[in-house]
Design a protein around this motif. Structure first.
Motif, PDB file in Angstrom:
ATOM      1  N   LEU A   1       0.841  -1.191   0.000  1.00 44.86           N
ATOM      2  CA  LEU A   1       0.000   0.000   0.000  1.00 44.86           C
ATOM      3  C   LEU A   1       0.884   1.251   0.000  1.00 44.86           C
ATOM      4  O   LEU A   1       2.055   1.191   0.370  1.00 44.86           O
ATOM      5  N   VAL A   2       0.302   2.367  -0.422  1.00 43.66           N
ATOM      6  CA  VAL A   2       1.014   3.646  -0.378  1.00 43.66           C
ATOM      7  C   VAL A   2       0.734   4.317   0.960  1.00 43.66           C
ATOM      8  O   VAL A   2      -0.428   4.562   1.311  1.00 43.66           O
ATOM      9  N   ASP A   3       1.777   4.605   1.715  1.00 44.69           N
ATOM     10  CA  ASP A   3       1.597   5.325   2.977  1.00 44.69           C
ATOM     11  C   ASP A   3       0.982   6.697   2.718  1.00 44.69           C
ATOM     12  O   ASP A   3       1.223   7.313   1.672  1.00 44.69           O
ATOM     13  N   LYS A   4       0.223   7.193   3.693  1.00 44.43           N
ATOM     14  CA  LYS A   4      -0.437   8.497   3.545  1.00 44.43           C
ATOM     15  C   LYS A   4       0.565   9.608   3.246  1.00 44.43           C
ATOM     16  O   LYS A   4       0.354  10.439   2.349  1.00 44.43           O
ATOM     17  N   ALA A   5       1.670   9.627   3.982  1.00 40.13           N
ATOM     18  CA  ALA A   5       2.676  10.671   3.783  1.00 40.13           C
ATOM     19  C   ALA A   5       3.294  10.591   2.392  1.00 40.13           C
ATOM     20  O   ALA A   5       3.596  11.622   1.769  1.00 40.13           O
ATOM     21  N   THR A   6       3.474   9.378   1.892  1.00 43.24           N
ATOM     22  CA  THR A   6       4.021   9.203   0.548  1.00 43.24           C
ATOM     23  C   THR A   6       3.047   9.732  -0.496  1.00 43.24           C
ATOM     24  O   THR A   6       3.442  10.436  -1.436  1.00 43.24           O
ATOM     25  N   GLY A   7       1.762   9.402  -0.344  1.00 46.28           N
ATOM     26  CA  GLY A   7       0.754   9.911  -1.264  1.00 46.28           C
ATOM     27  C   GLY A   7       0.710  11.426  -1.287  1.00 46.28           C
ATOM     28  O   GLY A   7       0.630  12.058  -2.355  1.00 46.28           O
TER      29      GLY A   7
END
Length: 259
Positions: free
Chosen positions: A22-28
């Motif tokens: 999954l894509v971490d929130k901070a990465t997104g």
């Protein structure tokens, strides 16, 4: 074509995605800021387009190179397909049949496999994606862009007879990504830059594995995750943190592409 300050290519597994695929929130959030700052983010992956929908939704990325360069899409339109000749697919399938191993077949929108095996299930569970349906002769009536050889030990049985026709990337303990000869993320990057008329725009790439190496060799600024393989790190201009420790954000900040 819009003018960009730069183009940033992101591998998925072990790079843009965390340990749960999954894509971490901070990465997104960092990818959205990257675009707002005038840079074009692009996914460059061995995965199938149907396997990257969640990552694209979280990041807002609408341009991608998938299947190790064999399928490229921009703004919802296919701009390249690297079709493997049907007789070549059949030869690989017959080797798998003789070994009792599965071969998965990828079109731009569908995945099918030749048989249900433990290695096949382990490979898809490893990257947290659905098990494909079995349709042994699917390749005979569809354009195949990538094959997945589902084996944990018989690499040479496939690569030796077909090395002149196909390129093989072992990207997991139970699977080998297989595309048309000389297809790669690098070729995908080259094609995309030419098709979108982006020659001369600075380029970055984030990666970690063997199929990222051609791409890392090509871009202006190769960035490798701390969890990456040694051969990838040897090519890095900058080694960032691991994919599970905010490596994308750290790398983008290192180059001052985001705040």
């Amino acid at each position: 074509m819009a003018q960009y300050k730069g183009i940033v290519f992101f591998d998925l597994d072990g790079t843009l995605l965390n340990a749960h695929s999954l894509v971490d929130k901070a990465t997104g959030q960092a990818i959205h800021q990257l675009r707002a700052n005038g840079y074009l983010p692009i996914i460059a992956t061995g995965r199938h387009p149907t396997e990257i929908r969640d990552a694209r939704q979280v990041t807002g990325i609408d341009t991608f190179i998938s299947l190790n360069g064999a399928y490229i899409e921009h703004n919802g339109q296919a701009i390249y397909k690297g079709i493997i000749p049907t007789p070549t697919v059949g030869q690989l399938v017959r080797i798998g049949d003789a070994l009792g191993e599965a071969i998965s077949m990828y079109t731009h929108d569908t995945i099918r496999t030749t048989r249900d095996t433990a290695d096949m299930r382990a490979a898809y569970n490893y990257i947290h994606t659905p098990i494909p349906a079995v349709d042994h002769d699917f390749y005979k009536t569809h354009e195949i862009l990538m094959l997945l050889v589902l084996t944990d030990r018989n690499d040479g049985r496939y690569t030796f007879p077909l090395n002149g026709s196909l390129t093989f990337y072992r990207n997991g303990p139970d699977s080998i990504d297989t595309v048309k000869k000389n297809e790669s993320k690098r070729r995908g990057v080259e094609r995309l830059i030419k098709l979108l008329d982006l020659a001369g725009v600075p380029t970055w790439a984030f990666g970690d594995g063997p199929n990222d190496i051609p791409m890392l060799d090509y871009v202006d600024h190769p960035v490798v995750m701390a969890n990456g393989i040694t051969a990838a790190k040897d090519r890095a201009e900058f080694i960032t943190a691991a994919n599970t420790a905010g490596g994308i954000v750290t790398g983008l900040r290192h180059y001052q592409l985001i705040d």
